[in-house]
Write a protein that holds these residues in place. Structure first.
Motif, PDB file in Angstrom:
ATOM      1  N   SER A 265     -64.005  15.880  14.608  1.00 30.19           N
ATOM      2  CA  SER A 265     -63.846  14.712  13.748  1.00 30.19           C
ATOM      3  C   SER A 265     -63.550  15.141  12.310  1.00 30.19           C
ATOM      4  O   SER A 265     -62.710  14.541  11.641  1.00 30.19           O
ATOM      5  CB  SER A 265     -65.061  13.786  13.823  1.00 30.19           C
ATOM      6  OG  SER A 265     -66.227  14.467  13.477  1.00 30.19           O
ATOM      7  N   GLU A 266     -64.222  16.197  11.840  1.00 27.04           N
ATOM      8  CA  GLU A 266     -63.936  16.687  10.491  1.00 27.04           C
ATOM      9  C   GLU A 266     -62.512  17.243  10.410  1.00 27.04           C
ATOM     10  O   GLU A 266     -61.812  17.045   9.421  1.00 27.04           O
ATOM     11  CB  GLU A 266     -64.950  17.754  10.079  1.00 27.04           C
ATOM     12  CG  GLU A 266     -64.784  18.178   8.640  1.00 27.04           C
ATOM     13  CD  GLU A 266     -65.860  19.130   8.139  1.00 27.04           C
ATOM     14  OE1 GLU A 266     -65.693  19.636   7.016  1.00 27.04           O
ATOM     15  OE2 GLU A 266     -66.853  19.370   8.867  1.00 27.04           O
ATOM     16  N   TYR A 267     -62.086  17.930  11.470  1.00 26.83           N
ATOM     17  CA  TYR A 267     -60.716  18.449  11.538  1.00 26.83           C
ATOM     18  C   TYR A 267     -59.714  17.299  11.394  1.00 26.83           C
ATOM     19  O   TYR A 267     -58.770  17.379  10.612  1.00 26.83           O
ATOM     20  CB  TYR A 267     -60.516  19.188  12.867  1.00 26.83           C
ATOM     21  CG  TYR A 267     -59.078  19.433  13.217  1.00 26.83           C
ATOM     22  CD1 TYR A 267     -58.362  20.479  12.643  1.00 26.83           C
ATOM     23  CD2 TYR A 267     -58.413  18.603  14.118  1.00 26.83           C
ATOM     24  CE1 TYR A 267     -57.039  20.693  12.958  1.00 26.83           C
ATOM     25  CE2 TYR A 267     -57.095  18.815  14.439  1.00 26.83           C
ATOM     26  CZ  TYR A 267     -56.400  19.865  13.863  1.00 26.83           C
ATOM     27  OH  TYR A 267     -55.088  20.063  14.178  1.00 26.83           O
ATOM     28  N   LEU A 268     -59.933  16.217  12.126  1.00 35.26           N
ATOM     29  CA  LEU A 268     -59.026  15.072  12.041  1.00 35.26           C
ATOM     30  C   LEU A 268     -59.057  14.435  10.655  1.00 35.26           C
ATOM     31  O   LEU A 268     -58.014  14.044  10.119  1.00 35.26           O
ATOM     32  CB  LEU A 268     -59.384  14.035  13.101  1.00 35.26           C
ATOM     33  CG  LEU A 268     -59.133  14.448  14.550  1.00 35.26           C
ATOM     34  CD1 LEU A 268     -59.688  13.396  15.502  1.00 35.26           C
ATOM     35  CD2 LEU A 268     -57.654  14.675  14.801  1.00 35.26           C
ATOM     36  N   LEU A 269     -60.239  14.330  10.073  1.00 31.13           N
ATOM     37  CA  LEU A 269     -60.377  13.694   8.759  1.00 31.13           C
ATOM     38  C   LEU A 269     -59.788  14.527   7.627  1.00 31.13           C
ATOM     39  O   LEU A 269     -59.403  13.980   6.597  1.00 31.13           O
ATOM     40  CB  LEU A 269     -61.852  13.413   8.466  1.00 31.13           C
ATOM     41  CG  LEU A 269     -62.472  12.291   9.283  1.00 31.13           C
ATOM     42  CD1 LEU A 269     -63.985  12.296   9.112  1.00 31.13           C
ATOM     43  CD2 LEU A 269     -61.881  10.950   8.879  1.00 31.13           C
ATOM     44  N   THR A 270     -59.729  15.841   7.814  1.00 35.19           N
ATOM     45  CA  THR A 270     -59.249  16.705   6.734  1.00 35.19           C
ATOM     46  C   THR A 270     -57.804  17.139   6.917  1.00 35.19           C
ATOM     47  O   THR A 270     -57.369  18.119   6.340  1.00 35.19           O
ATOM     48  CB  THR A 270     -60.145  17.946   6.568  1.00 35.19           C
ATOM     49  OG1 THR A 270     -60.164  18.684   7.795  1.00 35.19           O
ATOM     50  CG2 THR A 270     -61.541  17.565   6.148  1.00 35.19           C
ATOM     51  N   GLY A 271     -57.067  16.406   7.735  1.00 37.12           N
ATOM     52  CA  GLY A 271     -55.638  16.673   7.799  1.00 37.12           C
ATOM     53  C   GLY A 271     -55.141  17.263   9.086  1.00 37.12           C
ATOM     54  O   GLY A 271     -54.000  17.707   9.149  1.00 37.12           O
ATOM     55  N   GLY A 272     -55.917  17.257  10.133  1.00 41.25           N
ATOM     56  CA  GLY A 272     -55.470  17.815  11.399  1.00 41.25           C
ATOM     57  C   GLY A 272     -54.548  16.900  12.176  1.00 41.25           C
ATOM     58  O   GLY A 272     -53.942  17.301  13.143  1.00 41.25           O
ATOM     59  N   LEU A 273     -54.440  15.655  11.744  1.00 36.29           N
ATOM     60  CA  LEU A 273     -53.588  14.705  12.445  1.00 36.29           C
ATOM     61  C   LEU A 273     -52.680  14.037  11.421  1.00 36.29           C
ATOM     62  O   LEU A 273     -53.151  13.496  10.429  1.00 36.29           O
ATOM     63  CB  LEU A 273     -54.457  13.654  13.146  1.00 36.29           C
ATOM     64  CG  LEU A 273     -53.794  12.774  14.183  1.00 36.29           C
ATOM     65  CD1 LEU A 273     -53.259  13.611  15.342  1.00 36.29           C
ATOM     66  CD2 LEU A 273     -54.773  11.756  14.705  1.00 36.29           C
TER      67      LEU A 273
ATOM     68  N   HIS B  96     -58.692  27.333   6.489  1.00 42.78           N
ATOM     69  CA  HIS B  96     -59.374  26.030   6.522  1.00 42.78           C
ATOM     70  C   HIS B  96     -59.959  25.783   7.914  1.00 42.78           C
ATOM     71  O   HIS B  96     -61.108  25.331   8.040  1.00 42.78           O
ATOM     72  CB  HIS B  96     -58.415  24.906   6.143  1.00 42.78           C
ATOM     73  CG  HIS B  96     -59.051  23.555   6.151  1.00 42.78           C
ATOM     74  ND1 HIS B  96     -59.942  23.139   5.185  1.00 42.78           N
ATOM     75  CD2 HIS B  96     -58.955  22.531   7.030  1.00 42.78           C
ATOM     76  CE1 HIS B  96     -60.360  21.922   5.459  1.00 42.78           C
ATOM     77  NE2 HIS B  96     -59.766  21.526   6.581  1.00 42.78           N
ATOM     78  N   ILE B  97     -59.190  26.066   8.943  1.00 43.04           N
ATOM     79  CA  ILE B  97     -59.682  25.905  10.317  1.00 43.04           C
ATOM     80  C   ILE B  97     -60.848  26.850  10.557  1.00 43.04           C
ATOM     81  O   ILE B  97     -61.875  26.452  11.123  1.00 43.04           O
ATOM     82  CB  ILE B  97     -58.550  26.135  11.336  1.00 43.04           C
ATOM     83  CG1 ILE B  97     -57.501  25.031  11.196  1.00 43.04           C
ATOM     84  CG2 ILE B  97     -59.108  26.170  12.760  1.00 43.04           C
ATOM     85  CD1 ILE B  97     -56.255  25.245  12.017  1.00 43.04           C
ATOM     86  N   ASP B  98     -60.714  28.100  10.109  1.00 41.41           N
ATOM     87  CA  ASP B  98     -61.807  29.065  10.265  1.00 41.41           C
ATOM     88  C   ASP B  98     -63.066  28.590   9.550  1.00 41.41           C
ATOM     89  O   ASP B  98     -64.174  28.737  10.057  1.00 41.41           O
ATOM     90  CB  ASP B  98     -61.397  30.443   9.736  1.00 41.41           C
ATOM     91  CG  ASP B  98     -60.358  31.119  10.606  1.00 41.41           C
ATOM     92  OD1 ASP B  98     -60.222  30.738  11.797  1.00 41.41           O
ATOM     93  OD2 ASP B  98     -59.676  32.036  10.110  1.00 41.41           O
ATOM     94  N   SER B  99     -62.889  27.998   8.379  1.00 38.81           N
ATOM     95  CA  SER B  99     -64.035  27.493   7.628  1.00 38.81           C
ATOM     96  C   SER B  99     -64.718  26.340   8.366  1.00 38.81           C
ATOM     97  O   SER B  99     -65.942  26.244   8.390  1.00 38.81           O
ATOM     98  CB  SER B  99     -63.567  27.091   6.227  1.00 38.81           C
ATOM     99  OG  SER B  99     -64.060  25.882   5.816  1.00 38.81           O
ATOM    100  N   LEU B 100     -63.925  25.454   8.995  1.00 35.65           N
ATOM    101  CA  LEU B 100     -64.498  24.373   9.796  1.00 35.65           C
ATOM    102  C   LEU B 100     -65.277  24.938  10.985  1.00 35.65           C
ATOM    103  O   LEU B 100     -66.370  24.465  11.296  1.00 35.65           O
ATOM    104  CB  LEU B 100     -63.406  23.441  10.316  1.00 35.65           C
ATOM    105  CG  LEU B 100     -62.749  22.495   9.320  1.00 35.65           C
ATOM    106  CD1 LEU B 100     -61.614  21.724   9.999  1.00 35.65           C
ATOM    107  CD2 LEU B 100     -63.758  21.536   8.739  1.00 35.65           C
TER     108      LEU B 100
END
Length: 114
Positions: A41-49, A64-68
């Motif tokens: 959900s955080e991935y989607l909210l921070t620009g993954g979609l 950024h992905i590694d940090s998530l």
């Protein structure tokens, strides 16, 4: 396409493939499932979609992905293991999606959406 991008693409497409599946038993989410839902959900909210619904992880910096992943105490290996588990257990994937949806809804309410 990197392993992360392929995995996240599968996560976006998997619900469509499993949409016709239903089980009588509603599985419970374990700690890893909840961390996965929080990560996704955080991935989607921070620009993954992207706005048009396509995966935009190619535009998202790898750090950024590694940090998530780090923030949610997950690894690529664990993500792959969970993806296989969710393919084998569509009812569990449905529960994870409901958790993700709830998190996204909560996030919209906190941000003043709708």
């Amino acid at each position: 396409m990197s392993a992360v991008q392929r995995f996240l693409c599968c996560c976006i497409l998997l619900p469509v493939a499993l949409s016709g599946c239903s089980g009588t038993e509603e599985p419970r989410l374990d700690d890893v499932d909840r961390r996965f839902a929080a990560f996704y959900s955080e991935y989607l909210l921070t620009g993954g979609l992207a706005a048009d619904g396509r995966d935009s992880s190619a535009l998202m910096p790898r750090d950024h992905i590694d940090s998530l992943l780090d923030r949610h105490d997950l690894s690529l290996e664990l993500l792959h293991e969970r993806a296989e588990r969710y393919q084998e257990r569509p009812g569990l994937w449905k529960q994870v999606l409901l958790d993700i949806r709830s998190r996204l809804d909560d996030s919209g309410a906190e941000g003043g959406g709708e």
